[in-house]
Design a protein around this motif. Structure first.
Motif, PDB file in Angstrom:
ATOM      1  N   HIS A  84       9.420   4.860  -2.151  1.00  0.00           N
ATOM      2  CA  HIS A  84       8.027   4.644  -2.557  1.00  0.00           C
ATOM      3  C   HIS A  84       7.643   3.229  -2.143  1.00  0.00           C
ATOM      4  CE1 HIS A  84       8.319   8.269  -5.038  1.00  0.00           C
ATOM      5  NE2 HIS A  84       9.548   7.843  -5.293  1.00  0.00           N
ATOM      6  N   PHE A  85       6.471   3.110  -1.516  1.00  0.00           N
ATOM      7  CA  PHE A  85       6.016   1.791  -1.049  1.00  0.00           C
ATOM      8  C   PHE A  85       5.389   1.025  -2.215  1.00  0.00           C
ATOM      9  CE2 PHE A  85       4.993   3.167   3.638  1.00  0.00           C
ATOM     10  CZ  PHE A  85       6.337   3.431   3.835  1.00  0.00           C
ATOM     11  N   CYS A  86       5.866  -0.162  -2.499  1.00  0.00           N
ATOM     12  CA  CYS A  86       5.277  -0.986  -3.563  1.00  0.00           C
ATOM     13  C   CYS A  86       4.945  -2.357  -2.961  1.00  0.00           C
ATOM     14  CB  CYS A  86       6.269  -1.112  -4.721  1.00  0.00           C
ATOM     15  SG  CYS A  86       5.611  -2.048  -6.087  1.00  0.00           S
ATOM     16  N   VAL A 146       1.483   1.779  -3.069  1.00  0.00           N
ATOM     17  CA  VAL A 146       0.525   2.184  -2.039  1.00  0.00           C
ATOM     18  C   VAL A 146       1.078   3.391  -1.280  1.00  0.00           C
ATOM     19  CG1 VAL A 146      -0.484  -0.125  -1.709  1.00  0.00           C
ATOM     20  CG2 VAL A 146       1.518   0.524  -0.372  1.00  0.00           C
ATOM     21  N   GLU A 147       0.187   4.093  -0.581  1.00  0.00           N
ATOM     22  CA  GLU A 147       0.596   5.307   0.123  1.00  0.00           C
ATOM     23  C   GLU A 147       1.039   5.034   1.553  1.00  0.00           C
ATOM     24  OE1 GLU A 147       0.971   8.331  -1.103  1.00  0.00           O
ATOM     25  OE2 GLU A 147       0.467   7.434  -3.051  1.00  0.00           O
ATOM     26  N   SER A 148       0.427   3.990   2.168  1.00  0.00           N
ATOM     27  CA  SER A 148       0.700   3.814   3.596  1.00  0.00           C
ATOM     28  C   SER A 148       1.103   2.369   3.892  1.00  0.00           C
ATOM     29  CB  SER A 148      -0.546   4.171   4.403  1.00  0.00           C
ATOM     30  OG  SER A 148      -1.594   3.335   3.965  1.00  0.00           O
ATOM     31  N   LEU A 149       1.612   2.191   5.101  1.00  0.00           N
ATOM     32  CA  LEU A 149       2.074   0.874   5.521  1.00  0.00           C
ATOM     33  C   LEU A 149       0.870   0.051   5.980  1.00  0.00           C
ATOM     34  CD1 LEU A 149       5.008  -0.266   5.989  1.00  0.00           C
ATOM     35  CD2 LEU A 149       4.523   0.027   8.401  1.00  0.00           C
ATOM     36  N   ASP A 150       0.368  -0.772   5.083  1.00  0.00           N
ATOM     37  CA  ASP A 150      -0.836  -1.538   5.385  1.00  0.00           C
ATOM     38  C   ASP A 150      -0.608  -2.937   4.819  1.00  0.00           C
ATOM     39  OD1 ASP A 150      -3.258  -2.738   5.396  1.00  0.00           O
ATOM     40  OD2 ASP A 150      -4.305  -1.243   4.169  1.00  0.00           O
ATOM     41  N   TYR A 151      -0.598  -3.933   5.710  1.00  0.00           N
ATOM     42  CA  TYR A 151      -0.257  -5.285   5.272  1.00  0.00           C
ATOM     43  C   TYR A 151      -1.496  -6.157   4.995  1.00  0.00           C
ATOM     44  CZ  TYR A 151       4.613  -4.265   6.600  1.00  0.00           C
ATOM     45  OH  TYR A 151       5.882  -3.732   6.687  1.00  0.00           O
TER      46      TYR A 151
END
Ligand SMILES: Cc1cc2nc3c(=O)[nH]c(=O)nc-3n(C[C@H](O)[C@H](O)[C@H](O)COP(=O)(O)OP(=O)(O)OC[C@H]3O[C@@H](n4cnc5c(N)ncnc54)[C@H](O)[C@@H]3O)c2cc1C
Length: 387
Positions: free
Chosen positions: A239-241, A290-295
């Motif tokens: 899970h992306f945190c 978050v759901e996606s890889l967004d920096y």
């Protein structure tokens, strides 16, 4: 077809530490190594988007991999930095608390002791003022063995040592599939530099999955290999945190890392102040699933940051904060779930237990992964089998 004895998927600090440790270990003498990295450079994801703190090993449950590898990794990392001239500083860290948080602070000290961290000092407000005139608190724990490291230089040195020992760094090479022949693994890769580039397939006897945020995707590639028996529902998912950082442009100066008490749910360690090797100060990270890889950084968080920081740095103003960068934690726990330890899995997706394996997946390597990297690699060298 080309053949490598050991393929390491992922060129972040963990993959590079594993490559360096295995390729310089006499037990793996004369073995061939390849590090497969989808990006053009090493360490473009978690490893270059963190606090660069060498953690002491205070917070984690005793006997957890996080506790053991952090304490061992800290010692290995300081030695390694010294030996290879990697910029670092044993600046120490303050965990600041209010009177109301006294019991929780003392409980942290006990936890640290159980983890083998026996050098924490309890400080009064006056002691803290002497060390850090701008910081306000009722009491604090001082951790003298906490520090900071230049993570880019660390990774560059690990890669240099691996290459000097014969490892091949295959950049812009994304692993897209894995097959098991019954004897060895066939790894399919895509060249990410050119669209429509042809797949390159090679054979490998052993695989270490150090793919960080994408380690569960690589684990799923073993579905086609006949060893994969664990169902998708039983298998750990990443899970992306996300955590944002703001740099500080105000007048206060700090000599130590300054942390508030950790968040109750231990999703993060709270919005803390880290100093960099040039004396600059930054605050963060917060924690948001978050759901996606967004920096991208949400500049509107300034107010929330300033309010959190004001509890220990009363002079902070919103205008002192500028969006800096963000990082994403590869968590094994979803939002609201209890924190999880690092996990090592075999080819079939089961926890490694006491067996050795020729496939090892490293899952959930969030903080303190940077600190633990050399200890994790040392453990891998004991657990990876070529048979
Ligand atoms: C906000 C934040 C703060 C942190 N602070 C600290 C700290 O202060 N101290 C500390 O000790 N730890 C900290 N950590 C943890 C530490 O940064 C990580 O544990 C560590 O960097 C993980 O490294 P990695 O190599 O596993 O992952 P990464 O650096 O992400 O490397 C994985 C690599 O695998 C590559 N890859 C993925 N899939 C494929 C594929 N299919 N084919 C080829 N390549 C692939 C990716 O491109 C990537 O380069 C923090 C983490 C975060 C997010």
């Amino acid at each position: 077809m080309d053949r490598f004895d050991i393929s390491i998927i992922g060129g972040g600090v963990i993959g590079l530490a594993v490559a360096r440790t295995l390729s310089t270990d006499l037990r793996f003498a004369n073995k061939s190594f390849v590090i497969l990295e989808q990006e053009a450079q090493f360490g473009q994801h978690i490893s270059s988007r963190n606090s660069e703190v060498i953690h002491a090993g205070i917070y984690y449950p005793e006997d957890s991999l996080k506790a053991r590898l952090c304490v061992r990794g800290k010692a290995l990392l300081y030695d390694y930095c010294q030996k290879h001239d990697i910029a670092h500083k044993r600046c120490g860290k303050l965990i600041v608390a209010s009177d109301k948080e006294r019991d929780a602070l003392l409980a942290l000290q006990q936890q640290a002791l159980r983890n083998g961290v026996s050098d924490l000092e309890l400080l009064t407000a006056a002691d803290v003022r002497q060390r850090e005139p701008d910081i306000k608190c009722d009491l604090a724990l001082f951790s003298p063995s906490s520090g900071i490291v230049d993570s880019h230089q660390l990774m560059a040195t690990l890669l240099h040592e691996s290459e000097a020992a014969g490892a091949l760094f295959a950049r812009q090479t994304r692993v897209s599939g894995i097959e098991f022949t019954g004897k060895e693994f066939l790894i399919d890769t895509v060249n990410t530099a050119e669209s429509g580039a042809e797949n390159y397939r090679f054979a490998s006897a052993a695989i270490v999955n150090c793919a960080g945020l994408f380690a569960d995707k690589v684990l799923a590639m073993f579905d086609g290999a006949d060893q994969s028996r664990l169902s998708t529902t039983q298998r750990p998912a990443i899970h992306f945190c996300k955590g944002d950082y703001f740099s500080y442009t105000g007048a206060a100066r700090l000599n130590h890392l300054v942390y508030p008490m950790p968040e109750a749910n231990t999703v993060g360690l709270g919005i803390h102040a880290t100093i960099d090797l040039g004396g600059g100060i930054r605050f963060g990270p917060d924690a948001e699933y978050v759901e996606s890889l967004d920096y991208d950084i949400d500049a509107r968080k300034k107010t929330t940051f300033a309010n959190a920081i004001r509890r220990y740095l009363p002079s902070i103003k919103e205008d002192d904060l500028q969006p800096a960068y963000s990082g994403i934690r590869p968590k094994l726990s979803a939002a609201g779930e209890a924190a999880r330890d690092f996990v090592l899995l075999n080819a079939a997706g089961y926890e490694l237990g006491t067996d050795n394996s020729r496939v090892i997946h490293l899952m959930g390597i969030e903080s303190p992964g940077l600190t633990s990297s050399l200890a994790l690699a040392e453990m891998l060298a004991d657990r990876l089998s070529l048979e």
